[in-house]
Design a protein around this motif. Structure first.
Motif, PDB file in Angstrom:
ATOM      1  N   PRO A   4       0.840  -1.205   0.000  1.00  0.00           N
ATOM      2  CA  PRO A   4       0.000   0.000   0.000  1.00  0.00           C
ATOM      3  C   PRO A   4       0.874   1.254   0.000  1.00  0.00           C
ATOM      4  O   PRO A   4       1.879   1.329   0.698  1.00  0.00           O
ATOM      5  CB  PRO A   4      -0.787  -0.118   1.312  1.00  0.00           C
ATOM      6  CG  PRO A   4      -0.735  -1.571   1.669  1.00  0.00           C
ATOM      7  CD  PRO A   4       0.549  -2.093   1.107  1.00  0.00           C
ATOM      8  N   ALA A   5       0.462   2.242  -0.777  1.00  0.00           N
ATOM      9  CA  ALA A   5       1.244   3.472  -0.942  1.00  0.00           C
ATOM     10  C   ALA A   5       1.374   4.205   0.390  1.00  0.00           C
ATOM     11  O   ALA A   5       0.406   4.408   1.089  1.00  0.00           O
ATOM     12  CB  ALA A   5       0.587   4.375  -1.976  1.00  0.00           C
ATOM     13  N   GLY A   6       2.594   4.589   0.758  1.00  0.00           N
ATOM     14  CA  GLY A   6       2.860   5.373   1.939  1.00  0.00           C
ATOM     15  C   GLY A   6       2.850   4.604   3.246  1.00  0.00           C
ATOM     16  O   GLY A   6       3.101   5.153   4.301  1.00  0.00           O
ATOM     17  N   ARG A   7       2.548   3.321   3.214  1.00  0.00           N
ATOM     18  CA  ARG A   7       2.429   2.564   4.455  1.00  0.00           C
ATOM     19  C   ARG A   7       3.779   2.183   5.044  1.00  0.00           C
ATOM     20  O   ARG A   7       3.965   2.202   6.259  1.00  0.00           O
ATOM     21  CB  ARG A   7       1.591   1.325   4.212  1.00  0.00           C
ATOM     22  CG  ARG A   7       1.359   0.543   5.463  1.00  0.00           C
ATOM     23  CD  ARG A   7       0.338  -0.523   5.248  1.00  0.00           C
ATOM     24  NE  ARG A   7       0.060  -1.207   6.496  1.00  0.00           N
ATOM     25  CZ  ARG A   7      -0.853  -2.114   6.630  1.00  0.00           C
ATOM     26  NH1 ARG A   7      -1.598  -2.449   5.597  1.00  0.00           N
ATOM     27  NH2 ARG A   7      -1.043  -2.697   7.785  1.00  0.00           N
TER      28      ARG A   7
END
Length: 163
Positions: free
Chosen positions: A38-41
């Motif tokens: 997941p993006a930014g996780r």
């Protein structure tokens, strides 16, 4: 006993899931290690530098610090109008030491150099200020230092412009 319907189908040519060259076990598919997170996780991907601004600020501060150190050293050395060097000493007797000094100064500027002498046990047995009048830019001269007991060393403590 298993029947023919229970057996998995034979792998087809081009089937990546069962291919030994792909390095994946059958059934790994999209849930494997290379699946997108997941993006930014979990932070930026490996190799990406989001702290570039911090590195630039650190580099600039480092260069400024080195420039300050260089400027401080040069200004300190430049302010020294008089420098001196103890080029030798000879113990003449129990109460005298002859010291040879070389003094560098601006031509026409008087100078004062402080010399001390110590006994073998480290106690100071003599100290005197020698004055060099405005006689040239470089002066090399011997002086006699009187001591209270037998001296084993002589040391130039400081040289400065005289009044």
């Amino acid at each position: 006993m298993p029947t023919a319907g229970d057996q998995p189908d034979a792998p087809q040519q081009g089937d990546a899931a069962a291919s030994p060259a792909s390095g994946k076990a059958p059934g790994q598919g999209a849930t494997g290690a290379d699946a997108a997170t997941p993006a930014g996780r979990y932070g930026p991907p490996a190799g990406r530098s989001d702290d570039r601004g911090l590195k630039i600020v650190g580099g600039v501060l480092g260069v400024l610090f080195l420039a300050f150190i260089a400027w401080s050293g040069i200004s300190y050395i430049g302010k020294q109008d008089v420098t001196g060097e103890l080029t030798g000493f000879t113990v003449v007797s129990d109460t005298e030491v002859e010291v040879t000094l070389q003094v560098r100064k601006a031509d026409g500027t008087p100078a004062v150099c402080t010399v001390r002498s110590q006994a073998e046990d480290g106690l100071e047995v003599g100290r005197v200020d020698f004055r060099f009048e405005a006689e040239g830019a470089t002066v090399h001269r011997a002086h006699t230092l009187r001591t209270t007991e037998l001296a084993t060393s002589a040391e130039l403590l400081s040289c400065s412009a005289g009044d």
